[in-house]
Design an enzyme around this catalytic site. Structure first.
Site, PDB file in Angstrom:
ATOM      1  N   CYS A  25      45.240  16.626  54.961  1.00 29.79           N
ATOM      2  CA  CYS A  25      45.139  16.074  53.609  1.00 29.79           C
ATOM      3  C   CYS A  25      43.913  15.188  53.438  1.00 29.79           C
ATOM      4  O   CYS A  25      43.292  15.181  52.370  1.00 29.79           O
ATOM      5  CB  CYS A  25      46.402  15.301  53.245  1.00 29.79           C
ATOM      6  SG  CYS A  25      46.853  13.993  54.418  1.00 29.79           S
ATOM      7  N   HIS A  79      49.679  10.049  54.347  1.00 34.41           N
ATOM      8  CA  HIS A  79      49.326  11.093  53.391  1.00 34.41           C
ATOM      9  C   HIS A  79      48.146  10.583  52.579  1.00 34.41           C
ATOM     10  O   HIS A  79      47.936   9.373  52.464  1.00 34.41           O
ATOM     11  CB  HIS A  79      50.501  11.438  52.478  1.00 34.41           C
ATOM     12  CG  HIS A  79      50.289  12.680  51.667  1.00 34.41           C
ATOM     13  ND1 HIS A  79      49.908  13.877  52.231  1.00 34.41           N
ATOM     14  CD2 HIS A  79      50.391  12.922  50.321  1.00 34.41           C
ATOM     15  CE1 HIS A  79      49.787  14.794  51.291  1.00 34.41           C
ATOM     16  NE2 HIS A  79      50.070  14.237  50.119  1.00 34.41           N
ATOM     17  N   ASP A  94      47.325  16.085  44.191  1.00 32.26           N
ATOM     18  CA  ASP A  94      47.956  16.258  45.497  1.00 32.26           C
ATOM     19  C   ASP A  94      48.178  17.752  45.713  1.00 32.26           C
ATOM     20  O   ASP A  94      49.081  18.349  45.146  1.00 32.26           O
ATOM     21  CB  ASP A  94      49.283  15.503  45.557  1.00 32.26           C
ATOM     22  CG  ASP A  94      49.956  15.594  46.921  1.00 32.26           C
ATOM     23  OD1 ASP A  94      49.371  16.227  47.837  1.00 32.26           O
ATOM     24  OD2 ASP A  94      51.055  15.038  47.080  1.00 32.26           O
TER      25      ASP A  94
END
Length: 200
Positions: A25, A79, A94
């Site tokens: 990520c 994250h 996202d």
């Protein structure tokens, strides 16, 4: 699973044009920042990389594609999101979420982050908010955190070369660390929500 819709904002990014590698990520967000800078359709000054973690490296998020059940949380060690604050709107990008891309900040906060009040203290999240330009200039990862002791990959890495700077080949832990040191500003849950939800 909710249907994907897009918020109508001029020059918006489409998921189909984004570079994406599952479980990377931080690099996905770095590549998004790079794409925004290169295309110059939006001002990079409107964007922020947001690292979510805590001292226990246990941060629950909902509405994640990797959830075993649609409404179950996924507990990540960290994250990373992309946040855009433009005019009167705050948006979250996202690529690991089933929510819209981009997603209105308030919707993402309510459905994906959810309130710390319902969580045990060990799961309370902190947020390191870094201007996109700073993130592009300072972040580096040699992907060593994704290797087993025998050198095998835990998850297949992106096909492009590792991200590095003139000063560093690996500083990912500095961004995940939620002390006040390092780039950007570290916020607790209440401060993060207050800072961006009022702009929706």
């Amino acid at each position: 699973m909710q249907a994907k819709t897009s918020v109508e904002v001029k020059g918006e990014i489409s998921p189909s044009t984004c570079v994406y590698t599952s479980c990377y990520c931080e690099e996905n967000v770095w590549k998004l920042c790079e794409q925004i800078k290169e295309e110059k359709e939006q001002s990079l000054n409107e964007y922020y990389a947001v690292f979510i973690s805590n001292d226990k490296r246990q941060v629950p998020l909902w509405m994640q594609k990797s959830a075993k059940e649609p409404l179950a949380p996924v507990v990540w060690d960290y994250h990373v999101l992309l946040l855009r604050k433009v005019e009167e709107k705050s948006l979250i990008y996202d690529l690991d979420s089933i929510l819209p891309f981009p997603c209105p900040f308030t919707q993402y906060a309510e459905q994906a982050i959810q309130s710390d009040r319902r969580l045990k203290k060990q799961f309370h999240r902190k947020f390191r908010v870094i201007p996109a330009e700073v993130f592009l200039r300072t972040f580096a990862s040699d992907r060593s955190h994704m290797k087993k002791p025998n050198g095998e990959w835990i998850k297949t890495p992106p096909p492009y070369a590792p991200i590095r700077t003139a000063e560093s080949t690996m500083n990912l832990q500095d961004f995940i660390d939620m002390t006040d040191e390092g780039e950007g500003q570290v916020m607790d849950y209440k401060t993060f929500i207050k800072s961006f939800s009022s702009a929706d």
